[in-house]
Design a protein around this motif. Sequence first.
Motif, PDB file in Angstrom:
ATOM      1  N   ALA A   4     -23.506  37.495   6.334  1.00  0.00           N
ATOM      2  CA  ALA A   4     -23.155  38.728   5.614  1.00  0.00           C
ATOM      3  C   ALA A   4     -24.199  39.114   4.569  1.00  0.00           C
ATOM      4  CB  ALA A   4     -21.789  38.563   4.941  1.00  0.00           C
ATOM      5  N   MET A   5     -25.103  38.197   4.234  1.00  0.00           N
ATOM      6  CA  MET A   5     -26.093  38.462   3.193  1.00  0.00           C
ATOM      7  C   MET A   5     -27.275  39.292   3.691  1.00  0.00           C
ATOM      8  SD  MET A   5     -25.964  34.768   1.245  1.00  0.00           S
ATOM      9  CE  MET A   5     -27.111  35.168  -0.055  1.00  0.00           C
ATOM     10  N   GLY A   6     -27.348  39.515   5.014  1.00  0.00           N
ATOM     11  CA  GLY A   6     -28.367  40.420   5.528  1.00  0.00           C
ATOM     12  C   GLY A   6     -29.401  39.749   6.418  1.00  0.00           C
ATOM     13  N   PRO A   7     -30.278  40.567   7.035  1.00  0.00           N
ATOM     14  CA  PRO A   7     -31.267  40.083   8.006  1.00  0.00           C
ATOM     15  C   PRO A   7     -32.226  39.021   7.466  1.00  0.00           C
ATOM     16  CG  PRO A   7     -31.100  42.479   8.075  1.00  0.00           C
ATOM     17  CD  PRO A   7     -30.315  42.030   6.884  1.00  0.00           C
ATOM     18  N   LYS A   8     -32.569  39.083   6.189  1.00  0.00           N
ATOM     19  CA  LYS A   8     -33.551  38.132   5.661  1.00  0.00           C
ATOM     20  C   LYS A   8     -33.026  36.697   5.636  1.00  0.00           C
ATOM     21  CE  LYS A   8     -32.461  38.971   0.770  1.00  0.00           C
ATOM     22  NZ  LYS A   8     -33.027  39.401  -0.531  1.00  0.00           N
ATOM     23  N   TYR A   9     -31.711  36.543   5.853  1.00  0.00           N
ATOM     24  CA  TYR A   9     -31.134  35.208   5.887  1.00  0.00           C
ATOM     25  C   TYR A   9     -30.887  34.717   7.316  1.00  0.00           C
ATOM     26  CZ  TYR A   9     -30.418  35.579   0.859  1.00  0.00           C
ATOM     27  OH  TYR A   9     -30.624  35.695  -0.489  1.00  0.00           O
ATOM     28  N   GLN A  10     -31.305  35.517   8.307  1.00  0.00           N
ATOM     29  CA  GLN A  10     -31.102  35.139   9.708  1.00  0.00           C
ATOM     30  C   GLN A  10     -31.805  33.822  10.058  1.00  0.00           C
ATOM     31  OE1 GLN A  10     -29.131  36.707  12.079  1.00  0.00           O
ATOM     32  NE2 GLN A  10     -28.403  37.822  10.276  1.00  0.00           N
ATOM     33  N   ASN A  47     -20.337  43.560   0.555  1.00  0.00           N
ATOM     34  CA  ASN A  47     -19.848  42.832  -0.615  1.00  0.00           C
ATOM     35  C   ASN A  47     -18.470  42.233  -0.373  1.00  0.00           C
ATOM     36  OD1 ASN A  47     -22.178  43.395  -2.088  1.00  0.00           O
ATOM     37  ND2 ASN A  47     -21.343  45.309  -2.906  1.00  0.00           N
ATOM     38  N   VAL A  48     -17.625  42.989   0.351  1.00  0.00           N
ATOM     39  CA  VAL A  48     -16.288  42.480   0.673  1.00  0.00           C
ATOM     40  C   VAL A  48     -16.391  41.232   1.539  1.00  0.00           C
ATOM     41  CG1 VAL A  48     -14.121  42.985   1.882  1.00  0.00           C
ATOM     42  CG2 VAL A  48     -15.198  44.745   0.466  1.00  0.00           C
ATOM     43  N   LEU A  49     -17.240  41.299   2.576  1.00  0.00           N
ATOM     44  CA  LEU A  49     -17.410  40.169   3.489  1.00  0.00           C
ATOM     45  C   LEU A  49     -17.989  38.955   2.767  1.00  0.00           C
ATOM     46  CD1 LEU A  49     -18.789  41.957   6.673  1.00  0.00           C
ATOM     47  CD2 LEU A  49     -16.603  40.768   6.452  1.00  0.00           C
ATOM     48  N   LEU A  50     -18.944  39.208   1.885  1.00  0.00           N
ATOM     49  CA  LEU A  50     -19.550  38.105   1.147  1.00  0.00           C
ATOM     50  C   LEU A  50     -18.515  37.398   0.268  1.00  0.00           C
ATOM     51  CD1 LEU A  50     -22.233  36.678   0.727  1.00  0.00           C
ATOM     52  CD2 LEU A  50     -22.720  38.268  -1.137  1.00  0.00           C
TER      53      LEU A  50
END
Length: 277
Positions: A189-195, A62-65
């Motif tokens: 930073a939003m996670g693997p599904k956004y790769q 959340n911080v990175l986002l």
Amino acid sequence: MDAFKAIQNEYNYSMSMGDPRVNGWFMMSSPWPCLMIMLMYLILVKMGPTIMKNRKPLELKNVLLSYNIGLVFLSGYCFTQIFFRAYVFGGISFGCEAVDYSDSPNNLALVGTGWLFYISKLLEMLDTVFFILRKKFSQVSFLHVLHHFIMPLLIWIGLKFAAGGMTIFFPTINSLVHFFMYAYYGLSAMGPKYQKYLWWKKYMTKFQIIQFVLILLHSSQLLFIDCGFPRPMAWIFVIGSVTFILLFSNFYIQAYLKNTNKKQLDNRASNGHVKEE
């Protein structure tokens, strides 16, 4: 004592040559706040991995986002403000341009945006902090550290002594590059599904290289044309651009071209096309 007094007199004289429009602005009266932050940054780079050695990496999603989205908006704001106020409405060309030190509303807005751009470079040092806290030590490369370490000081010098004219080209193109760069980091930073949306990673390095090539070409005018712009600034731009062109090009070769060649060789070997010597 005489040598110290001479240095002090030279320093005082240099500060007296600064742009009066930024006198009294936060962190602009002297270089010492910036230099102290740079020193703290180097200490962090040196001590951070040791401090985190026996600790678990922090997730910080959340911080990175929030951080990356914030820098996307800040970079986008700096780009649009500088581009339109300088090149669209300010009458500044891409040729040799002296600094306009007048207090017109447009010029003051440009200088104010330049100050925000300077602050953004200080905030971007947090990239390194987050890498260390997440134990991504391989990301804290020489290029990464040098880039984040030297940029705030170079921009402070430009803002302090030549806030306008030829100097404007750098924050314009750099803000645009960083708009896309932090958009990439935000998606990451939003996670693997956004790769699947991050296929353009290697193009960011190309964009960085193109950026410094353009800055080099733009600033090289000052080596042959005298338009009243401070000549020492030309050398800062030229030397800095050449340095980062070489470093980013080397990174691109190591990260993409050599890895691609290695993968091709591995694939050929697996298909029985490479003989063992």
